[in-house]
Motif scaffolding. Structure first.
Motif, mmCIF file in Angstrom:
data_model
loop_
_atom_site.group_PDB
_atom_site.id
_atom_site.type_symbol
_atom_site.label_atom_id
_atom_site.label_comp_id
_atom_site.label_asym_id
_atom_site.label_seq_id
_atom_site.Cartn_x
_atom_site.Cartn_y
_atom_site.Cartn_z
ATOM 1 N N VAL A 273 6.158 -14.273 -34.064
ATOM 2 C CA VAL A 273 7.319 -14.148 -33.187
ATOM 3 C C VAL A 273 8.610 -14.061 -33.996
ATOM 4 N N THR A 274 8.670 -14.692 -35.155
ATOM 5 C CA THR A 274 9.863 -14.560 -35.987
ATOM 6 C C THR A 274 10.042 -13.115 -36.445
ATOM 7 N N VAL A 275 8.937 -12.483 -36.876
ATOM 8 C CA VAL A 275 9.000 -11.059 -37.231
ATOM 9 C C VAL A 275 9.327 -10.226 -35.993
ATOM 10 N N PHE A 276 8.735 -10.585 -34.871
ATOM 11 C CA PHE A 276 8.994 -9.850 -33.632
ATOM 12 C C PHE A 276 10.459 -9.986 -33.222
ATOM 13 N N ALA A 277 11.020 -11.190 -33.365
ATOM 14 C CA ALA A 277 12.436 -11.385 -33.043
ATOM 15 C C ALA A 277 13.316 -10.535 -33.943
ATOM 16 N N LEU A 278 12.905 -10.356 -35.178
ATOM 17 C CA LEU A 278 13.633 -9.470 -36.083
ATOM 18 C C LEU A 278 13.607 -8.036 -35.550
ATOM 19 N N ILE A 368 15.456 5.594 -24.518
ATOM 20 C CA ILE A 368 15.699 4.480 -25.442
ATOM 21 C C ILE A 368 15.647 3.148 -24.696
ATOM 22 N N SER A 369 16.272 3.090 -23.503
ATOM 23 C CA SER A 369 16.246 1.857 -22.704
ATOM 24 C C SER A 369 14.817 1.501 -22.302
ATOM 25 N N GLY A 370 14.032 2.521 -21.931
ATOM 26 C CA GLY A 370 12.637 2.273 -21.585
ATOM 27 C C GLY A 370 11.833 1.769 -22.769
ATOM 28 N N PHE A 371 12.092 2.311 -23.935
ATOM 29 C CA PHE A 371 11.397 1.869 -25.147
ATOM 30 C C PHE A 371 11.742 0.415 -25.466
ATOM 31 N N TYR A 372 13.013 0.061 -25.318
ATOM 32 C CA TYR A 372 13.435 -1.311 -25.583
ATOM 33 C C TYR A 372 12.783 -2.279 -24.597
ATOM 34 N N ARG A 373 12.676 -1.891 -23.327
ATOM 35 C CA ARG A 373 11.980 -2.739 -22.345
ATOM 36 C C ARG A 373 10.506 -2.899 -22.713
ATOM 37 N N PHE A 374 9.912 -1.828 -23.231
ATOM 38 C CA PHE A 374 8.512 -1.905 -23.641
ATOM 39 C C PHE A 374 8.337 -2.898 -24.793
ATOM 40 N N ILE A 375 9.276 -2.921 -25.716
ATOM 41 C CA ILE A 375 9.225 -3.890 -26.819
ATOM 42 C C ILE A 375 9.201 -5.317 -26.266
ATOM 43 N N TRP A 376 10.024 -5.588 -25.270
ATOM 44 C CA TRP A 376 10.040 -6.922 -24.657
ATOM 45 C C TRP A 376 8.718 -7.218 -23.958
ATOM 46 N N ASN A 377 8.128 -6.213 -23.333
ATOM 47 C CA ASN A 377 6.830 -6.431 -22.682
ATOM 48 C C ASN A 377 5.756 -6.809 -23.701
ATOM 49 N N PHE A 379 6.383 -8.423 -26.387
ATOM 50 C CA PHE A 379 6.750 -9.799 -26.738
ATOM 51 C C PHE A 379 6.148 -10.779 -25.728
ATOM 52 N N TYR A 380 6.292 -10.470 -24.434
ATOM 53 C CA TYR A 380 5.707 -11.333 -23.410
ATOM 54 C C TYR A 380 4.185 -11.398 -23.549
ATOM 55 N N ALA A 381 3.585 -10.255 -23.818
ATOM 56 C CA ALA A 381 2.117 -10.186 -23.900
ATOM 57 C C ALA A 381 1.578 -11.120 -24.985
ATOM 58 N N GLU A 382 2.276 -11.214 -26.105
ATOM 59 C CA GLU A 382 1.807 -12.069 -27.200
ATOM 60 C C GLU A 382 1.769 -13.526 -26.785
ATOM 61 N N TYR A 383 2.790 -13.965 -26.068
ATOM 62 C CA TYR A 383 2.801 -15.355 -25.602
ATOM 63 C C TYR A 383 1.741 -15.600 -24.537
#
Length: 389
Positions: A273-278, A368-377, A379-383
């Motif tokens: 998650v630290t790498v992911f937060a980066l 770009i906005s859709g791609f950024y939302r996908f990155i967050w998804n 992130f959620y999936a990992e948790y």
């Protein structure tokens, strides 16, 4: 009596007009006044009898009952068509506060805390007590307050930029005053610190204060570390990566009466998650290039370009997923291979697909906005999968 009902739910009732004159009324456009509707509805009941339906005295009782029911429904519809201005104001303020909290960040914080608590409990099932629920909920409330403080103070100092990059945010959109925003930020800081200080001891309180401090210097002049890409990345990675995961796991073990001890899964999620937060810190500027250039905010996206940063973020995440698969292969005693390998492989493939889609869309703002939302998804999936690995 005069009754006219429109398809637009307008209703006019006059007690003064006798029922026998209904058939003589001209085909005029009816008007309604709902301010005195409740009074008129209460007055009409005595005059509704067997003679009141279109002036017919030989109407059957069943039709009279049907008329009464229809009339009640009409009154209810008219009353519902006029919203209370006070209720509207409360609803608008609630909506503005929710957008002020940046819901996607709250989801990340909540999922992270649930995942770390679940992991600590799975490792020590014999110590689970019902009394821990209240403490866990108070900890989650404190984390949401800390999250609200950090994203809130950032919006207060980014009004001009947000009017270009994120005009939907409540302060930039004019839905929340700056004064109200400051009151909310002060409440979040005081409430969060009070809950942590009273329930989690001096060490966790110190970590919490460190998180608030880093969030403050990220946004507030004269430091305003978000102007410097490397410093901004390190702050985001520290707060969302290390402090959240380490702090929640430490606090949970302390609540169970255990001393802190690293486990392989917790080391894994903290590093991942630290790498992911980066990556989030790098890619969050992709949708904001226009406003950042206008206000001379230096980011990697403005310096290197959207395409290069998208590929950089995707590459770092792919390395994360490859490392996850390798960890499952070489440490079978610590991880469940049946979950770690296929799930992270699927997430990696979906990332490659979305990066390709962004390229084909020619990096439009919507893409770009859709791609950024996908990155967050991701992130959620990992948790979500973490407690089961």
């Amino acid at each position: 009596m005069e009754l006219s009902y429109l398809t637009s739910s307008t209703l006019r009732i006059s007690i003064a007009t006798p029922s026998y004159k209904l058939s003589r009324l001209p085909n005029a456009k009816p008007v309604y006044r709902s301010s005195d509707l409740s009074f008129r509805c209460s007055q009409i009941w005595p005059s509704i009898g067997l003679h009141s339906l279109c002036g017919r005295s030989d109407s059957k009782p069943g039709s009279s009952v049907h008329f009464r029911r229809s009339f009640i429904r009409a009154c209810a519809q008219v009353g519902a068509s006029e919203p209370d201005p006070i209720i509207n104001k409360v609803s608008d303020f609630r909506d503005a506060c929710w957008r002020f909290l940046r819901p996607h960040t709250i989801r990340g914080t909540a999922l992270g805390s649930f995942a770390l608590v679940a992991r600590a409990l799975i490792e020590n099932t014999h110590l689970i007590r019902l009394s821990l629920v209240l403490k866990a909920l108070s900890g989650l409330f404190a984390l949401i307050c800390g999250n609200g403080y950090i994203v809130g103070i950032n919006q207060i100092y980014d009004i001009g930029i947000d009017k270009v990059n994120k005009p939907y945010l409540p302060i930039a959109a004019g839905d929340l005053s700056v004064q109200s925003a400051w009151l909310l930020v002060a409440f979040f800081a005081i409430a969060g610190l009070s809950v942590v200080g009273l329930n989690f001891g001096p060490f966790i309180t110190t970590l919490y204060c460190l998180g608030l401090f880093l969030g403050t210097i990220y946004s507030v002049p004269p430091l305003r570390m978000k102007r410097f890409p490397v410093a901004a990345f390190l702050i985001i990675a520290t707060v969302r990566g290390f402090l959240l995961n380490f702090g929640v796991y430490y606090a949970t073990r302390a609540a169970l009466g255990l001393t802190f001890e690293w486990s392989s899964p917790v080391v894994f999620i903290t590093t991942f998650v630290t790498v992911f937060a980066l990556v989030i810190a790098i890619t969050k500027d992709l949708p904001d290039v226009e406003g950042d250039r206008k206000f001379q905010i230096s980011t990697l996206a403005t310096k290197l370009g959207v395409r290069n940063i998208a590929y950089l973020g995707s590459g770092l995440l792919l390395l994360n997923y490859v490392a996850s698969v390798l960890a499952a292969i070489y440490m079978p005693q610590a991880f469940r291979r049946s979950i770690m390998i296929p799930v992270h492989s699927a997430l990696a493939l979906s990332l490659i697909y979305q990066t390709r889609e962004l390229e084909q869309a020619n990096y439009t703002k919507e893409a770009i906005s859709g791609f950024y939302r996908f990155i967050w998804n991701l992130f959620y999936a990992e948790y979500i999968i973490f407690p089961f690995i």
